[in-house]
Design an enzyme around this catalytic site. Structure first.
Site, PDB file in Angstrom:
ATOM      1  N   ASP A  24     -56.359   8.729  77.979  1.00 19.12           N
ATOM      2  CA  ASP A  24     -55.034   8.390  77.473  1.00 19.12           C
ATOM      3  C   ASP A  24     -54.469   7.158  78.166  1.00 19.12           C
ATOM      4  O   ASP A  24     -53.292   7.095  78.490  1.00 19.12           O
ATOM      5  CB  ASP A  24     -54.062   9.565  77.637  1.00 19.12           C
ATOM      6  CG  ASP A  24     -52.819   9.373  76.790  1.00 19.12           C
ATOM      7  OD1 ASP A  24     -52.884   8.606  75.823  1.00 19.12           O
ATOM      8  OD2 ASP A  24     -51.779   9.962  77.105  1.00 19.12           O
ATOM      9  N   ARG A  60     -35.859  -0.634  74.064  1.00 20.25           N
ATOM     10  CA  ARG A  60     -36.320  -1.686  74.969  1.00 20.25           C
ATOM     11  C   ARG A  60     -35.807  -3.070  74.606  1.00 20.25           C
ATOM     12  O   ARG A  60     -36.345  -4.064  75.068  1.00 20.25           O
ATOM     13  CB  ARG A  60     -37.851  -1.655  75.034  1.00 20.25           C
ATOM     14  CG  ARG A  60     -38.347  -0.310  75.534  1.00 20.25           C
ATOM     15  CD  ARG A  60     -39.795  -0.290  75.944  1.00 20.25           C
ATOM     16  NE  ARG A  60     -40.078   0.952  76.633  1.00 20.25           N
ATOM     17  CZ  ARG A  60     -40.817   1.954  76.130  1.00 20.25           C
ATOM     18  NH1 ARG A  60     -41.390   1.816  74.954  1.00 20.25           N
ATOM     19  NH2 ARG A  60     -41.007   3.056  76.810  1.00 20.25           N
ATOM     20  N   ASP A  69     -54.327   4.091  76.865  1.00 18.28           N
ATOM     21  CA  ASP A  69     -53.675   3.107  75.994  1.00 18.28           C
ATOM     22  C   ASP A  69     -54.156   1.712  76.336  1.00 18.28           C
ATOM     23  O   ASP A  69     -54.749   1.479  77.375  1.00 18.28           O
ATOM     24  CB  ASP A  69     -52.151   3.089  76.171  1.00 18.28           C
ATOM     25  CG  ASP A  69     -51.445   4.143  75.348  1.00 18.28           C
ATOM     26  OD1 ASP A  69     -52.094   4.791  74.544  1.00 18.28           O
ATOM     27  OD2 ASP A  69     -50.232   4.280  75.528  1.00 18.28           O
ATOM     28  N   GLY A 128     -46.319  10.249  67.562  1.00 21.89           N
ATOM     29  CA  GLY A 128     -46.999  11.339  68.253  1.00 21.89           C
ATOM     30  C   GLY A 128     -48.495  11.164  68.273  1.00 21.89           C
ATOM     31  O   GLY A 128     -49.045  10.131  67.915  1.00 21.89           O
ATOM     32  N   GLU A 129     -49.139  12.228  68.666  1.00 20.47           N
ATOM     33  CA  GLU A 129     -50.570  12.165  68.942  1.00 20.47           C
ATOM     34  C   GLU A 129     -51.406  12.149  67.667  1.00 20.47           C
ATOM     35  O   GLU A 129     -52.487  11.616  67.647  1.00 20.47           O
ATOM     36  CB  GLU A 129     -50.938  13.380  69.785  1.00 20.47           C
ATOM     37  CG  GLU A 129     -52.350  13.399  70.240  1.00 20.47           C
ATOM     38  CD  GLU A 129     -52.604  12.417  71.358  1.00 20.47           C
ATOM     39  OE1 GLU A 129     -53.742  12.297  71.741  1.00 20.47           O
ATOM     40  OE2 GLU A 129     -51.663  11.768  71.828  1.00 20.47           O
TER      41      GLU A 129
END
Lengths: 290, 586
Positions: B320, B139, B322, B200-201
């Protein structure tokens, strides 16, 4: 998620339909032909996953799945290209990355992946990979200090004890969710079953909950006795037993047949049981046919 | 010219070098903190992702405006090349006659800003076995002194010499084998390079790091989950939050809250704002409590790495959502007063306005048409009033009870940054209208063991569009105008004093809208989906606009009806640069 990247992260997602181009339908050549031509069978096994596939003190990959991979390659009369891979968030990720699509970064899909959880519904749901070759049944178990806890006739006896679990595993889920969370604060979450068993043997934990093969393997490697082991139907756990098998890319019937034949031979000759025994694990026969 | 002189080694002695430096290239001194602070006002460069530390993505340039934009034409393009054509979510930086642009697979190039000619390329060597959750995007980079700094998929932070592309320093942000990664652009504040982490999770804990931008040496680190110790100059610097205040047992140890989208900065109040991701595990019923500081905006002091304030947009996040979205400082005119505010369009569908100095709640207004999870935000407490639709009840595991929830986990707005126009006083929010079916998935396996996962299917809410670029009035919370797009919007937004709003579409168009009315004034087909972040600058008296094209990101990974809308989009990897057409001399 970045996820989104979700970062990172994101929830485990069922990739019901991928927008990525699928391999052409006209798969005239069975993968078995290319394996024979190449003289090599590539097998994905989980990295850092004792007693099935892990690096020994010299950095060589060893374990039950490694021995099984060697035996299967030998049966096909080709060399083994062993590929220890990082586990994804669930086995849908692993099958996508290692079997039917390949990694996003470097590398190519493997011919075969070992240690895939199996049941008829999961086999049916997974259409881009063929799941078969059940070779072991696995059961959630607990090792614990009997003199302290008594006979573990109900999991509620774990309340108030220090129970090691691998973070984000079925055991973690059970300790966190069962009995409206009454065991939640008894769980000691660790990065691996091995770490949990090591801390148990040092006296830092009162019990460890994990799949039995991993517990047996860890105790064997530590030359330790199991104290008390209970295997069981844990009330409130959605599943306590399952089969473990293998996966190849869908649409390769000859490869599947060759691996099934090789596996049957290993089982009938007793070789498979020997492999398990040499790593200190009792082979429990799967319910599913290979 | 300078670089050629260096290469040929024609000079002799320091005096000559000094003379050349002084006379030919005054900008050679490198990017300073002052230039970074002044990025929004200085129009001949773009030295920061977000076009300022605050990330307003606003330019005072107005030669390209509502009257002239129809004459916008390409000047040059640059192909990122090879087979690595994945999502291009980058923002180019422009400085010292060069364009610095990152690409998929942790690549970066320096280009000649006049011609687009490649000056150097750097391809980070990625190890096998990385499992980026969503795509192999990057990004954007940061500039400081003579360095260009960017983060990589294997969780490294790499600083390159701006002139040569050679590595000056390379620091590890996390262990990629444990699931750490990084794709966000670094932020420079007072000579420090500020980064988050993605991953990751499970097994991951979010963190904000500050390093000396010249050397890469760690100055401070601040974990984002309560109970974890922060460090300043190698010394303990207090734990984050209060142990077990909002997490049961030892679940805080693996609490998630990844800072995967990086940070912005409010210079006047000297606070760094970082958003945090969802808590782990995904099933909220297993972790009763607010789970601080997941799904929050944290305000961190740049000198010490202490948390000055926090605001949690989704307490006890079970969807989820965020809370990683960018928090953009702006001065809000309301009732004749000017409020030192900041705004954030959250994944959960609310557009928040907070006091940027103390985090005090000012307002929360929906910027999407449907939010099943909430009945609104309590203005007194700033907490959402939850509707009774929380998914994932373990008691329902076998029965597989399905919950429909909107927005979907991809959010009312995902990573793609919004923009704020100082003239119109409006925010331009790239939103998406979608929901999800979510259920416990008992037939799942992880590392060969049974596992309780989550099943999802994403559904568009409307037949004719998913994406919606919306102009929000932060003072009233009202949507002033909207542009509807068939495919989901996934690119950044930029706005200018020429009363224009620029953004791209997955269908491949780079578009300009009237900032006041939303009327589409110009579009250009770039050949692949646009998910990059546009910029503008002035060069030789002309205004330039640039954007990267190259379809990817998280959208193509999810299936269902959304996939149908994007399945025919070509991959790509190209930087497009535009300016106004000038007729040939007669």
């Amino acid at each position: 998620m970045s996820i989104t990247e979700l970062r990172g992260k994101a929830l485990r997602v069922l990739l019901l339909l991928l927008a990525l181009p699928l391999a052409s339908v006209a798969a005239a050549e069975d993968r078995l032909d290319t394996i024979r031509e190449r003289g090599e069978l590539s097998v994905a096994v989980y990295r850092d996953f004792a007693p099935y596939s892990y690096a020994d003190a010299d950095g060589h990959y060893v374990g039950i799945d490694v021995d099984l991979a060697k035996a299967l390659a030998q049966a096909l009369a080709v060399k083994l290209d062993l590929r220890p891979v990082i586990a994804g968030e669930d086995s849908d990720d692993d099958l996508r990355v290692n079997i039917w699509r390949g990694p996003l970064i470097n590398g190519s899909p493997s011919d075969l992946m070992l240690h895939i959880g199996l049941d008829p519904e999961y086999i049916k749901r997974t259409d881009k990979a063929e799941l078969f070759g059940a070779y072991q049944r696995e059961t959630v178990s607990v090792i614990y200090r009997k003199q302290q806890i008594g006979t573990l006739d109900t999991p509620l006896k774990l309340a108030g004890q220090k129970v090691g679990v691998e973070v984000d595993s079925i055991s973690d889920y059970y300790m966190s969710g069962a009995f409206n969370g009454r065991l939640r604060t008894s769980a000691v979450r660790l990065l691996s079953v091995d770490e949990a068993v090591a801390r148990y043997l040092k006296g830092e934990l009162d019990a460890v909950m994990a799949p039995r093969g991993q517990l047996e393997g860890a105790l064997f490697r530590a030359h330790a006795d199991a104290a008390a082991v209970t295997i069981g139907d844990f009330v409130g756990l959605f599943r306590t037993q399952w089969d473990v098998g293998m996966a190849i890319k869908a649409g390769n019937p000859e490869l599947k047949a060759a691996l099934q034949a090789a596996l049957s031979q290993l089982r009938e000759s007793g070789r498979l049981r020997e492999i398990y025994a040499s790593h200190g694990v009792t082979l429990q026969d799967p319910l599913l046919r290979p | 010219m300078m670089s050629r002189t260096f290469k040929q080694g024609h000079w002799r002695g320091t005096a000559m070098a000094t003379f050349m430096l002084a006379s030919c290239l005054p900008a050679f001194a490198g990017v300073t903190d002052q230039m970074i602070s002044n990025d929004a006002a200085s129009t001949d460069d773009v030295v920061t992702v977000g076009m300022s530390q605050g990330g307003q993505r606003y330019s005072p340039l107005n030669k390209i405006n509502t009257s002239t934009v129809a004459d916008l034409v390409p000047v040059w393009t640059f192909s990122f090349g090879d087979e690595k054509q994945r999502g291009q979510e980058t923002q180019p930086l422009i400085y010292n006659g060069k364009v610095f642009v990152t690409g998929s697979y942790s690549r970066i190039w320096a280009l000649d800003a006049k011609t687009g000619e490649r000056l150097w390329a750097y391809q980070h060597r990625l190890p096998d076995g990385i499992m980026p959750c969503c795509d192999v995007v990057n990004r954007g980079a940061a500039l400081y002194d003579n360095l260009v700094i960017f983060s990589t998929l294997d969780a490294h932070l790499v600083a390159l010499n701006q002139d040569t592309g050679k590595v000056v320093w390379n620091e590890t942000l996390g262990d990629y084998k444990a699931g750490y990664s990084n794709t966000a652009a670094p932020l420079i504040v007072d000579g420090k390079v500020i980064t988050g982490v993605s991953g990751g999770e499970f097994g991951i804990v979010g963190r904000v790091d500050a390093r000396d931008a010249r050397t890469g040496k760690l100055v401070w680190t601040r974990p984002t989950v309560e109970g974890h110790m922060g460090y300043l100059n190698g010394q303990e610097n207090g734990i984050t939050g209060k142990l077990n205040a909002s997490w049961p047992g030892d679940m805080w140890k693996f609490g998630g809250a990844a800072t995967w989208l990086g940070c912005t900065y409010g210079a006047d109040v000297r606070l760094i704002y970082c958003g945090t991701g969802n808590p782990a595990p995904w099933n909220s019923h297993l972790r009763p409590g607010d789970n601080l500081y997941s799904s929050s905006t944290l305000a961190i002091t740049p000198d010490t790495g202490k948390i000055a304030w926090s605001y949690q947009t989704t307490p006890h996040d079970g969807w989820d959502f965020d809370g990683v979205n960018e928090f953009i400082p702006f001065d809000m005119k309301k009732d004749g007063k000017t409020v030192k505010a900041g705004a954030k369009a959250d994944r959960n569908g609310f557009f928040y306005v907070l006091d940027r100095g103390n985090g005090k709640f000012i307002s929360a207004s929906p910027f999407v048409t449907r939010q099943t999870w909430t009945k609104g935000v309590d203005a007194k407490t700033g907490r959402p009033i939850e509707a009774d639709t929380r998914p994932g009840d373990p008691a329902q595991a076998e029965r597989g009870k399905q919950v429909f929830s909107a927005p979907s986990f991809l959010g009312g707005k995902n990573w793609m940054p919004m923009a704020y126009n100082q003239n119109t006083g409006l925010f331009y929010v790239p939103a998406n209208e979608w929901g999800m079916d979510i259920w416990n998935e008992p037939i799942a396996y992880k590392k060969g063991a049974a596992y309780l996962g989550a099943g999802f299917t994403i559904h568009p809410l409307y037949d004719d569009y998913i994406g919606a670029l919306r102009a929000m009035d932060p003072a009233t919370g009202k949507i002033v105008w909207e542009y509807k797009n068939p495919a989901p919007l996934w690119g950044g937004v930029m706005t200018t004093a020429g009363d224009l709003v620029f953004t791209g579409t997955p269908e491949g168009y780079f578009k300009a809208f009237d900032a006041k009315t939303g009327k589409e004034l110009w579009k250009f087909q770039t050949g692949s989906g646009v998910v990059g972040q546009p910029v503008t600058w002035e060069q030789d008296g002309e205004q330039y606009v640039a954007v990267a094209s190259g379809w990817g990101g998280a959208v193509p990974l999810w299936g269902g009806e959304v996939a149908k809308k994007v399945k025919d989009i070509s991959q790509g990897g190209m930087l497009w640069v535009f300016k106004l057409h000038r007729a040939a001399a007669p």
